[in-house]
Design an enzyme around this catalytic site. Structure first.
Site, PDB file in Angstrom:
ATOM      1  N   GLY A  89       0.817  -1.201   0.000  1.00 26.86           N
ATOM      2  CA  GLY A  89       0.000   0.000   0.000  1.00 26.86           C
ATOM      3  C   GLY A  89       0.849   1.248   0.000  1.00 26.86           C
ATOM      4  N   THR A  90       0.394   2.265  -0.728  1.00 23.73           N
ATOM      5  CA  THR A  90       1.096   3.539  -0.791  1.00 23.73           C
ATOM      6  C   THR A  90       0.227   4.532  -1.541  1.00 23.73           C
ATOM      7  OG1 THR A  90       3.160   4.628  -1.423  1.00 23.73           O
ATOM      8  CG2 THR A  90       2.266   3.049  -2.966  1.00 23.73           C
ATOM      9  N   THR A  91       0.625   5.780  -1.537  1.00 22.44           N
ATOM     10  CA  THR A  91       0.021   6.787  -2.409  1.00 22.44           C
ATOM     11  C   THR A  91       1.136   7.661  -2.965  1.00 22.44           C
ATOM     12  OG1 THR A  91      -2.002   6.849  -1.070  1.00 22.44           O
ATOM     13  CG2 THR A  91      -1.658   8.636  -2.635  1.00 22.44           C
ATOM     14  N   LYS A 122      10.063   7.691  -0.597  1.00 22.21           N
ATOM     15  CA  LYS A 122       9.504   7.029  -1.782  1.00 22.21           C
ATOM     16  C   LYS A 122       9.807   7.751  -3.077  1.00 22.21           C
ATOM     17  CE  LYS A 122       5.783   4.815   0.792  1.00 22.21           C
ATOM     18  NZ  LYS A 122       4.342   4.554   0.906  1.00 22.21           N
TER      19      LYS A 122
END
Length: 284
Positions: A89-91, A122
């Site tokens: 999961g990430t954005t 990131k």
């Protein structure tokens, strides 16, 4: 059993050099509850054990008990879906505007439902004019985008000039095509600035390469798109673009449990470089 740490004398424990000289039983005495080093009864037994292992500098990497390792890796997802179904999961998001490209990311790393860190960087600073984002497997993104940095430097030494952003993105896409089906996990936005200005690409582990103006990648990408689609304009100023990026990431972190931590903002200019705008904006 009392460990013997003599191999670490005179060395900074934790560095690669310490582990490369360490005996394996001191670093990883057990794997899955089964000792990997047991006394061999005879030379034949030792040879059979070694035939299914890769040993290097004191480490032992177990291989699957099959004759064709490449075929096994390519079909592992069909044979055992649970083994390759990692919870990630990430954005991350990036968009073009009149002053270049704005990149905004969160900083949370998850292992299933466990939040392992809220300080992950990131945005990978590939070189002075290229940036890449991290989504999927952190190791895959970090390693291969670092590898592209080496290829760009080699190109610069051979030809006397840096490659274009399009060429650098094709380098990464070609690597993904070569390793397609081998279990890589990567969805990156690849951006940079050259003689033609700033440009933005999306590249993933299936060797997909898309040129675009706006991308949002990760489990929180849907929520980020909701903010971006409503407020995005190409003729935004830098301040407006920064505020939009922060708002989109913050919105995703409140709706997606796998996104969070801090927001980091980068600006890729039209003049062949990039700038770090915000390093840590706490949205947790």
């Amino acid at each position: 059993m009392e460990m013997n740490w003599d191999f670490a004398d005179g060395d900074d424990f934790g560095l690669a050099s310490s582990f490369s000289t360490a005996p394996v039983h001191a670093v990883a005495p057990e794997i899955a509850g089964q000792k990997i080093f047991t006394p061999m009864e005879n030379e034949r037994q030792a040879e059979e054990a070694l035939s299914n292992e890769i040993r290097s500098d004191g480490f032992c990497f177990k291989l699957a008990p099959v004759d064709d390792q490449v075929h096994f890796q390519r079909h592992l997802k069909q044979m055992a879906p649970k083994m390759t179904d990692f919870s990630k999961g990430t954005t991350t998001l990036a968009f073009e505007f009149q002053e270049g490209v704005l990149v905004a990311v969160d900083a949370r790393a998850t292992q299933g439902s466990f939040i392992s860190s809220n300080q992950v960087r990131k945005v990978i600073e590939i070189n002075d004019f290229l940036l890449g984002t991290m989504a999927g497997g952190a190791a895959d993104c970090q390693f291969w985008e670092g590898y592209v940095a080496m290829l760009c430097r080699i190109h610069q030494l051979r030809h006397g000039e840096a490659p274009s952003v399009a060429m650098a993105s094709m380098m990464l896409c070609s690597i993904m095509r070569q390793y397609k089906g081998y279990g890589l996990s990567m969805g990156t936005m690849f951006t940079g600035s050259d003689k033609t200005g700033a440009s933005l690409y999306y590249i993933d582990n299936d060797a997909t390469r898309l040129r675009g103006r706006l991308f949002a990648v990760g489990s929180g990408g849907t929520f980020a798109y909701g903010v971006l689609d409503t407020n995005y304009r190409y003729d935004m100023s830098l301040d407006e673009a920064v505020n939009l990026g922060i708002r989109a990431i913050a919105s995703a972190t409140f709706k997606d449990s796998a996104s969070g931590g801090v927001v980091r903002i980068y600006h890729v200019t039209n003049n062949g470089d990039w700038n770090l705008i915000h390093d840590q904006i706490d949205v947790s």
